[in-house]
Motif scaffolding. Sequence first.
Motif: not given
Length: 231
Positions: A181-197
């Motif tokens: 479903e489209p991102l609900k920009k009015a309901e952002i609940r988490r932010f993350s920073l990731m490093m992956r291989s």
Amino acid sequence: MQLGQAALLRLQGITSWFGMVNVPMTDPQLYLFGGTSPWITPSVNWTAVDDCVRGGSSQSFLALVPNSTHVCFSGTLDTKTLGGAGFASQTTTGDKVWDLSAYDGIQVEIIKGLEKIYTLIVKDEVPQSKRDDGRENSSVNWEYDFKIIDSSIGSGETVKVWAPWSEFKATYRGREKKDAEPLKKAEIRRFSLMMRSFFEKQEGYFELVLSSISAARKEIVGASTKSQELP
């Protein structure tokens, strides 16, 4: 019918004697972390979500840089334990919900970083139920990858990475989810920073020093803002 002075005063944004009302506009930039907003508050903290949850050995940390308003996202990415896979990330915790519907994307301002591909993640859903070990159940991630080049930062300058909403990619458990479903920009609940291989494309120590993460409208995204191209 004429309005009295008291009534006029109750109408905010009046810009001329003609009685024209200017509805206040949202600021073109909203600092979420850093800038005018602290990285860590009583309602929002950061915690590690590393591949140890799947038996891996990667580690991540997010710590305030002494005598500054910056943070350092760092750690070690291991690809041997899980046969080429691996990830290390820091994610926000708490019940805070951000309404970012008035903005065109996210801007990340970086002080310095090792030459790696990093990932910014947002979530608009956090399952209420949790696993037996207390961890949150999986939900859709919205991801934006960007590459930092060592030579792109220096002489006291910063790099501003612009991540427009249109370029965030929906994934579920590491796989692209094209029917999300489209991102609900009015309901952002988490932010993350990731490093992956990226399946053994990168490993080892990583470090990224950030000044801020903000929501922004594209009108303020100037020539100094770089959307780093990936190889």
